[in-house]
Design an enzyme around this catalytic site. Structure first.
Site, PDB file in Angstrom:
ATOM      1  N   HIS A 145      -2.542   7.053   4.517  1.00  8.29           N
ATOM      2  CA  HIS A 145      -1.433   6.089   4.628  1.00  8.29           C
ATOM      3  C   HIS A 145      -0.094   6.603   4.104  1.00  8.29           C
ATOM      4  CE1 HIS A 145      -0.486   1.494   4.775  1.00  8.29           C
ATOM      5  NE2 HIS A 145      -0.268   2.124   5.907  1.00  8.29           N
ATOM      6  N   CYS A 147       0.773  -1.258   0.000  1.00  4.82           N
ATOM      7  CA  CYS A 147       0.000   0.000   0.000  1.00  4.82           C
ATOM      8  C   CYS A 147       0.800   1.303   0.000  1.00  4.82           C
ATOM      9  CB  CYS A 147      -0.923   0.055   1.214  1.00  4.82           C
ATOM     10  SG  CYS A 147      -1.756  -1.457   1.654  1.00  4.82           S
TER      11      CYS A 147
HETATM   12 CA    CA Z   1      -3.097  -2.048  -0.487  1.00  5.68          CA
END
Ligand code: CA
Length: 472
Positions: free
Chosen positions: A147, A89
Site C-alpha cells: 500500500h 492506512c
Molecule cells: Ca488501515
C-alpha cells in the site's frame, strides 16, 4: 657464508612471524565481526489493519480474546498512549516505514492504485527501514499488504526489502478464488486491485498454490521467513490486511463467537482471532529456534478502527479511522524484547515513528542527516535509563480536511476547519469537554508549536482515493 645464511634465516623467520601475525589479526577481525553481527537483534513489526483500540484483550476486550497478541504486551511493554502518524492506512505506513512524518515528503493521502504512475507512492528519495537495516547486514522481508505505491519503482524489492510475499494495494479479498487477475500491473480500477494474485518477490503466485484463508497464508509465510533467516540478523514486516474490510472469515474462526449475534461484528471478531492465531505461530517458532531474547517485536494497528465499516471498537476513545480525535490514531501498541526491557505499562506518548529510530540505534545503521528521523530510540525509556518523556509533542495534519491535532503533554489542540478545541487527555480521555475558552493561553502556545511544525511540511504530491470518489 654462515653469516649470510644466518641473515637469510633471520629474515625468513621475520616474514613467517609477520605472516602469522597477519593471519591472527584477520582471524580476529572475522570472529569479532561475526560476533557483532550475531549480537544485532532481529526486529519484527506486526501491523494489523484497521484494528480498534479496544479489540485486543490486552486493552480490555472481553468479547475478542487475543491470547497470543497479549503475550507480546504481557511479556513486554504495553503502550497506553501509542500513536501512529496518520489516521488512515497509506500515510500511516509511509510514516512508520521511513520514521518520518510523511507530510514532510507529500504522502498525505491514501494512494490510488496506479501502476503507471511512480509519483503515487513513497517518495523515491526517502529511505525505508529495510534500506537502513539492509546497509548493516540485515535480511528484510515484508509479508502482506504494501500500500505504498503500485508502480514497479515502489515495489518492496526496490525499496530495500530482500523478500516480498503479499499484495501491492489495500482492501484485498481474503479468499484465493476471488483472485482473478494474474498481473498486479495490469490494473485499471481500484476494485480490480483487490482481486490480484499475490506476489512472491516480482512473480505472481498461482492461487492454486495458496488455497488458505489469506491470514493463514501470511502466518505460515512469517514462520517460514524466520526459519529461513534464523542465522541472519533479520527484519520482518508482517503486514496483515486483517481486519480491514471486506469482512470475510472462515467457519473455524466464526465458530469461536457463538454469542455474537451481529453478523458484521462476529465476522470482524473471527478475523481478529485468525490474526491472533497467526501471531501465536510466529511466537512459537521464535521460542523453538531460541530467538526470543534476541528478537524485538512490535505489535500495532496502522490506524484506529473504522467502527461503522468493520464493526471494530475503539472503546472509550472518541472518533474512528480518519478522525483527528484519539480513536483515529491512538492504537493498540506493544513491544516485547525478553530480558532487555522491563515488563509493564508505559503511559507516556510514543509513536510508530519510533520504530525506525529504535531499529537504527540497535543495529548501528546510519541515516541521512538531511532527512532527520522524527522518532526516538525507545529502549532507554523502557529499561529505566531515561525517565524523561520520549515526545513533547505528537502531531497530525490532514491537509484536505484542513484539520490538525497536536498533543502537548496532557493537552491536545484540535483544529477542525478553523475551529480550535482543547482537551486535557489526563482528565478527559474521551475528549468530551472542550476547554479552549477556559485556557486560551494553552491554545495559543500549542498553536504556535503547530505552526512551526506545519512550516516544515509540504503539500501532498499525489491525488488520493478521495479524488476517485469525487469522480464517481
Ligand atoms: Ca488501515
Amino acid at each position: 657464508m654462515k653469516k649470510t645464511l644466518l641473515i637469510i634465516s633471520f629474515l625468513f623467520t621475520i616474514i613467517i612471524a609477520c605472516k602469522g601475525a597477519k593471519n591472527v589479526k584477520t582471524d580476529k577481525i572475522v570472529s569479532v565481526s561475526k560476533k557483532e553481527s550475531q549480537k544485532k537483534p532481529n526486529i519484527i513489526v506486526i501491523m494489523a489493519d484497521d484494528l480498534g483500540y479496544n479489540d485486543v484483550s490486552f486493552n480490555g476486550s472481553v468479547q475478542i480474546p487475543t491470547p497470543n497478541i497479549d503475550r507480546i504486551a504481557n511479556e513486554g511493554v504495553k503502550f497506553t498512549n501509542g500513536y501512529v502518524s496518520y489516521s488512515v492506512c497509506g500515510p500511516s505506513r509511509a510514516g512508520f516505514i521511513t520514521g518520518r512524518y510523511q507530510q514532510r515528503f507529500g504522502f498525505e493521502r491514501n494512494p490510488q492504485y496506479d501502476p503507471s504512475d511512480p509519483i503515487i507512492g513513497l517518495a523515491l528519495d526517502e529511505k525505508t527501514i529495510a534500506d537502513n537495516l539492509g546497509s548493516v547486514g540485515y535480511k528484510s522481508g515484508i509479508i502482506g499488504k504494501w500500500h505504498l505505491g503500485a508502480n514497479i519503482k515502489n515495489h518492496p524489492l526496490n525499496r530495500g526489502f530482500d523478500e516480498f510475499f503479499g499484495h501491492l494495494g489495500g482492501g484485498h479479498q481474503y479468499f484465493s478464488n476471488m483472485w482473478t487477475i494474474e498481473d498486479s500491473y495490469a490494473i485499471s480500477t481500484e476494485s480490480q486491485s483487490y482481486r490480484t494474485w499475490l506476489m512472491r518477490d516480482h512473480k505472481p503466485v498461482d492461487p492454486v498454490s495458496t488455497p488458505k484463508y489469506i491470514t493463514e497464508e501470511f502466518a505460515d509465510e512469517s514462520v517460514a521467513f524466520v526459519e529461513r533467516h534464523k542465522n541472519d540478523p533479520f527484519f520482518l514486516f508482517l503486514s496483515y490486511n486483517a481486519p480491514h474490510g471486506p469482512l470475510q472469515a472462515t467457519q473455524k474462526y466464526l465458530d469461536r463467537f457463538p454469542n455474537i449475534n451481529n453478523k458484521k461484528r462476529k465476522t470482524y471478531a473471527a478475523m481478529v482471532s485468525a490474526l491472533d492465531d497467526g501471531v501465536g505461530l510466529l511466537l512459537d517458532k521464535l521460542t523453538e529456534l531460541d530467538l526470543d531474547d534476541n528478537t524485538l517485536i512490535f505489535f500495532l494497528s496502522d490506524n484506529g478502527g473504522p467502527e461503522s465499516k468493520n464493526a471494530s471498537d475503539n472503546g472509550i476513545l472518541r472518533g474512528a479511522k480518519s478522525s483527528v480525535y484519539e480513536g483515529g490514531f491512538r492504537v493498540p501498541f506493544a513491544i516485547r524484547w525478553k530480558g532487555k526491557i522491563t515488563k509493564g505499562i508505559f503511559d507516556k506518548p510514543v509513536s510508530s515513528l519510533d520504530i525506525m529510530a529504535t531499529a537504527v540505534a540497535l543495529s548501528g545503521a546510519k541515516t541521512n542527516a538531511e532527512k532527520p528521523l522524527d522518532g526516538v530510540n525507545l529502549i532507554p525509556y523502557l529499561n529505566g535509563e531515561n525517565n524523561e518523556k520520549p515526545h513533547e509533542n505528537i502531531y497530525l495534519r490532514k491537509f484536505d480536511q484542513k484539520k490538525f491535532a497536536v498533543r502537548n503533554n496532557e493537552y491536545k489542540l484540535v483544529i477542525n476547519k478553523g475551529k480550535k478545541e482543547l482537551y486535557n487527555l489526563d482528565k478527559d480521555i474521551s475528549e468530551t469537554n472542550n476547554i479552549a475558552k477556559k485556557f486560551p493561553e494553552q491554545v495559543k502556545k500549542i498553536d504556535e508549536i503547530r505552526k512551526t511544525w506545519n512550516e516544515e511540511l509540504i503539500d501532498p504530491i499525489f491525488k488520493g482515493l478521495i479524488h476517485l470518489k469525487k469522480k464517481k
